[in-house]
Structure formats: structure tokens, C-alpha cells
Design a protein around this motif. Sequence first.
Motif, mmCIF file in Angstrom:
data_model
loop_
_atom_site.group_PDB
_atom_site.id
_atom_site.type_symbol
_atom_site.label_atom_id
_atom_site.label_comp_id
_atom_site.label_asym_id
_atom_site.label_seq_id
_atom_site.Cartn_x
_atom_site.Cartn_y
_atom_site.Cartn_z
ATOM 1 N N THR B 228 0.831 -1.212 0.000
ATOM 2 C CA THR B 228 0.000 0.000 0.000
ATOM 3 C C THR B 228 0.856 1.249 0.000
ATOM 4 O O THR B 228 0.442 2.288 -0.497
ATOM 5 N N GLY B 232 0.390 4.068 -2.707
ATOM 6 C CA GLY B 232 0.023 5.422 -2.318
ATOM 7 C C GLY B 232 1.047 6.449 -2.751
ATOM 8 O O GLY B 232 0.821 7.646 -2.659
ATOM 9 N N ASN B 240 -6.384 5.026 -4.875
ATOM 10 C CA ASN B 240 -7.341 5.064 -3.765
ATOM 11 C C ASN B 240 -7.269 3.759 -2.994
ATOM 12 O O ASN B 240 -7.078 2.693 -3.582
ATOM 13 N N GLN B 241 -7.405 3.854 -1.691
ATOM 14 C CA GLN B 241 -7.366 2.645 -0.877
ATOM 15 C C GLN B 241 -8.604 2.597 0.014
ATOM 16 O O GLN B 241 -8.845 3.509 0.790
ATOM 17 N N ASN B 243 -10.996 0.236 2.695
ATOM 18 C CA ASN B 243 -11.106 -0.958 3.533
ATOM 19 C C ASN B 243 -12.316 -1.757 3.080
ATOM 20 O O ASN B 243 -13.367 -1.191 2.797
ATOM 21 N N ILE B 279 -7.508 -4.435 1.889
ATOM 22 C CA ILE B 279 -7.569 -3.070 1.375
ATOM 23 C C ILE B 279 -7.673 -3.185 -0.140
ATOM 24 O O ILE B 279 -6.898 -3.900 -0.784
ATOM 25 N N GLY B 281 -7.403 -1.502 -3.721
ATOM 26 C CA GLY B 281 -6.753 -0.348 -4.336
ATOM 27 C C GLY B 281 -7.287 -0.095 -5.732
ATOM 28 O O GLY B 281 -7.337 -1.005 -6.563
ATOM 29 N N GLY B 358 -0.338 -4.852 4.633
ATOM 30 C CA GLY B 358 -0.298 -3.885 3.543
ATOM 31 C C GLY B 358 0.333 -4.464 2.288
ATOM 32 O O GLY B 358 0.510 -3.758 1.302
#
Lengths: 292, 367
Positions: B228, B232, B240-241, B243, B279, B281, B358
Motif C-alpha cells: 500500500t 500510495g 485510492n485505498q 477498507n 484493502i 486499491g 499492507g
Amino acid sequence: MNMNLYSRGDKFFAICIMVLVGLFTLSTLYPFIYIAAVSFSSGFAVTSGQVTIVPIDITFAAYDRVLSDPMFWNAYKNTFIYTFGGTFVSLLIIIPGAYALSRPQLKGRRFWNFMVAFTMWFNAGMIPFFLNMRDLGLLDSYFGIIIGFACNAFNIILLRNFFEGIPDSFTEAARMDGANDFQVLWKVFIPLSKPAIATITLFCIVARWNGFFWAMVLLQDEDKLPLQVYLRRVIAELTDDEEFVSSTVNALYSFETVTAAIMVCSIVPILMIYPFIQKYFNKGIMLGGVKE
Amino acid sequence: MSGVSLSKMTKRYGIVEVVRGIDLEIKPQEFVVLVGPSGCGKSTTLRMIAGLEEISDGTVKIGDRVINEVAPKDRDVAMVFQNYALYPHLSVFENIAFGLRIRKVDKKVITQSVNDVANTLGLTEYLERKPADLSGGQRQRVAMGRAIVRHPKIFLFDEPLSNLDAKLRTQMRAEIKRLHKRLKVTSIYVTHDQIEAMTLADRIVVMNDGRIEQIGTPMELFNNPVNTFVAGFIGSPPMNQLNAIVNDVDGRLVAKVGNSLITLPKIKALANSSNREVIVGIRPEHVLLQASATSSPIAIELELVETLGSEALLHTQIAKTPFVVKAETRFGDVSHLDKVTTLHIEPDLIKVFDADTGMALATAIQD
Ligand SMILES: Nc1ncnc2c1ncn2[C@@H]1O[C@H](COP(=O)(O)OP(=O)(O)OP(=O)(O)O)[C@@H](O)[C@H]1O
Ligand SMILES: [Mg+2]
């Protein structure tokens, strides 16, 4: 200065400052003017109190008397030796010293800096210093005067602070280009520090030129006396010379005019140096090399 | 030309480790860009290679030679500094010639080399000027000239363009690229501008907190970020991440984000998941405004539309998480974008990361 841009209070303040600066300038300038006026006046005019700003009964008699003394020229020569030799040796010590103390990689840097600063506030005192000079065989020699007062902590610290303000990237770029410490100092730091070095040079020159006390203490040989000590001797001799001091016959020059003439001779060279050094003072030499 | 290889390279200040054992192989002629947030150790890494900073642990090789103990001047590397470090008392000519003079190169050769470099960089008419009388871009060029005149094996750049305005930066970026194409000198370039990284690099090294997060070509990093952090960091705006909770419903992976269900690509690690936290993405440019045969809809709350010209950024929220979308305008007209309430997401363009570590869960496999 466009005064319209200032408020009333600011204007008043500015005027006060100008008046104060003007008064101060006058008070420092007047002694010079007075001495110069006296030196060109006749002895009678001075004794009778007529001289204030301009010379009265203009005469070069006092100068004639001063300049015809071979000891005067000898003292002059000595002062030049002490001043230029001394300043040269001082810079030779101060510049590399300041550079070393400004380097972060200097081992024990804080300690060395402290040791140098320490001497600004504490020293052994006059007698030990004299004995030390005697034991080193530095009495009565040109070399003793030059080397004995060559190192000055205040100047070293002044220059060190200036060196510390030079961005590291200059040093780093030079090192990547293959420069060693001497080359960094010589090709980068010294050119970048011209204003600071000019200041220090001036300090050294003035201190040397006016150096009086230790020259008097350490030198016996008349041939090695600098101008300031010579000046004192002449004044003392003239004072002792009852006949000369009280003579009214000798109206062309007197004790006062001769003394004033020697003073003028000893001040003029140092006054002439300043304009040469001054040009470095207001130069923004750091401009444009690095981007802030 | 030589490569550079770092192995377990470490920098400690006292007990603080700021570079924590970096391994990196840079091939001859390669242009490698180090990116990462402020304070992650990029400059320190570069300065260790330059020899301006001692190496606490590990080794650095240039070609086959270990250079840990070699003085900077003998490493045959040149560095361009962020603040240029041009000598203000020397003319442009002398600034460029400085390194050659120190090395006692023959005077005729110096004149020739400096003129060649000035020619390459378009500095010929400024050779007699002092740095103070140059514009920012010209100073930048002089700084480059000083580096290239020595024909070093390696170029190091530490944020060389960060003091220039946006337009000049774009121009100089292209110039650096052109220069590299021509001279083919192995280059290591530090920046935290990810556009610079994407455009200049053969390979990008993403650093974080003294470690390397990922090494890869710009497109590898863009398409397949390993975690992540990289997701990012690369891309503008970044990925965009969201949950999400994943369930395997009869072999079909579905992620629940807020109240919407999104179909995920087939990912082995998620087979037979039930209520697994992940997560999700999604790149701003991968979002559809119209449904396709395979896409899943997702409800959004539109907050703001920023027009960039031919593109616009939609700042939205999905389940209280900010979500940015990049969409085309209709020749600058964004009226159709103001009314968006639902977005459509193509399964194959979704990345899924483990919520705890992550780390990317084996990037989408097409079978
Ligand atoms: N002399 C030093 N002593 C202690 N810590 C230091 C020293 N120099 C740098 N650091 C620390 O090392 C870390 C890495 O610094 P570095 O300059 O490499 O960061 P960077 O990635 O280049 O950041 P930026 O993008 O802001 O330039 C920082 O956290 C910094 O505080
Ligand atoms: Mg940095």
C-alpha cells in the motif's frame, strides 16, 4: 531618502539620528583637524592660542625639524616592518586556524574552540609574558615583536564564524572535484571571505601600527624602535629640554607644533590604507552561488 | 561505463539507523531514481555513494571496485547539488573548469572541454558571466556542466530541479533525459517529485524509513505496487485505498465496501475467504463512469470537481473514505460530472492488499 514615505514620528527619529551621528563625527574628526592645523602653524601662534581649525602663520618648520632627524626615518621603516610583517604572519596563522576550527570533522573541535576562546578572557599577565619572551630569546628583535603578537583569538573566532556560514555544499562540491583542504581554503573559502578577511587585515594593521606598549617594553635597541615609541621619546626629550620648551626665540616651531607634526606623519599612512580595504566591506560576494 | 552495487549499505548516526541495509544493483548506463517521503534516507544514500558520508556498514561497489574507503575525488563520480553550489566569485567558464584545474589538466584541453560542454548545454554566450547574473535555469545548467565536464563514471543528482518553477522544471527534466540519452552515463537521481521519477527513470527505487519498498520500472510500480505504501506513492493522484471485507461466494470473490459489493479479480490467496479484511486499491484513472459488462457499481458522495482542462478530478467519498476519480471533461465542460452518483469498477484493474501487512495479494491473475 524620500522623506514623504515616512510618518512624522519616523521623520523626527531620522532627524535625531542624523544630528547625533553628525555630532559624533565632529567630535572624532576635530582632534585630527586640530593636530593638523597646529602642525602647520608657527610656534608662536599655537602658544598664544590662536589656532583652532585652520593653520595660522603657515610654516613647514616643524616638519623640517622632524623629517631631518634620521631616527625618525628609521622608526618609520621599523613600523612598516612590524605592521606588514606582523599582519602577514597574523593572516598566515589566523586564516588556516579559523578554517580548521570551522570544520565539523576536526577531532575535538569543541575543545580546540574553547581553548582559543579562553585566551580572549584570561592570560598569564604581563610579567610572565615578558619572562617568557626573554627566555625564548625574543627580546630586542624584529622577529619577537612580529611573532609574539601574531595570533589573536578574537580575529580567529570572527573568521571562523564567517567560514561556518559558508554552505557545506561548496566544500562538498570542491571535494568531489578533487580539491584537498588547502585547495578548498585557497580557491573557495578565501575568495568567498574577502570582506571578512579585509576586516581582519585592517584590525591587524591598525593594531600593529599603533602597537606601543610591548614594543617599548621588549625593545632596547634604538635602531629597532617603531614610530610610536620614537614619538614618545621625542616628546620626552623635548619636555626635558628646558631651553627648548621655554624658548620664545624659536617662534617658528615649538614643542606643540613638532609633536603635532610627528603625529600627523604617523597617522597619514594608516588613513591611506582604509580606502583600499573599504571596497571589500560592502560587497555582497555570496550572492547567487547557491539558491536559498 | 560502470554499474553501482550496494549491498547491505547502512548509515547510523549514533544509534539511529537512517539507512537500514540497502541492496541495489544498478546496471551500467541505467538511470535510477530514488523516491520516497522526506527524511527516508535518499540523500544519505546518495551521499554515501558520493563519499561525502561515511558508510556505517555494508559495501558499495562501482564497477568491480569496493569504494567504501576511497576518497570522493577518486571515485570518479560527479554530483549535482540541490542548491547548485556554484562558486560566486568565478565565471561560468571557471566554475565548469574548476574540477579540471584542480586535476591539473592541460590548459588547451580545459578550454576545449569547457567549450564543448557549454555547447551541449547552450551556455556558450554566458561563459564570462558570474552565477549571480544568471537565471535559475541557467545556473542549473552550469551545475550540470560542472558535473559532465569531467566525464565521470557515475552522475549523482540530489533533487536538482526542486528550486525551479514548474515550467522550467518540466523543461530541465526533458533536458536531463536528453543528456542521458546522449552521454549514457549511469545516473542516480533523488527526487520526491514522482512525475520526475516516472518520466526520467529506467527503474525507480521507492524508499521509506531507510528501507527499499520496491524496485521496478515506472510501469511495474504503477501497475503492480507490492504494498500500500508504493501504491500510495506512485501515481498522481495516487491509488485510492478502501477498507473492505472479502467473501468467496461460490468461487466469485466479492468485496463489501460500505453498502456496495465489488467484484474482485481472481486471487488465489483469497480463495475460500470468509469475512477477510483487505484493502482494495483502485487507481483514479481506472474508474468508469458508465457500466461495462463486467464492472460493478459503487455508490459515492460527490464533494467537489476540480477541472484541469481536458481532465477533471472528482473528489468523492465512499463509505466515509476519500476517493478520487480522474475523468475526461467534454472539452472542458464538466456539467455531466457534477451529477455522478455511481461509479463502475472493472475487476481486472483492482489491486488487493492484506489489511494487516499492507502487502499486495498476488496481483490479479488472468487464467
Ligand atoms: N548528521 C545527522 N545526524 C543525525 N541524523 C541525521 C543527520 N543527517 C541526516 N539525519 C537524518 O537522516 C534521515 C535521512 O535524511 P536524508 O537527508 O537522507 O533524507 P531525504 O530522504 O533526503 O529527505 P528529503 O526528501 O527531505 O531531502 C533524516 O531523518 C535525518 O533527520
Ligand atoms: Mg534529501
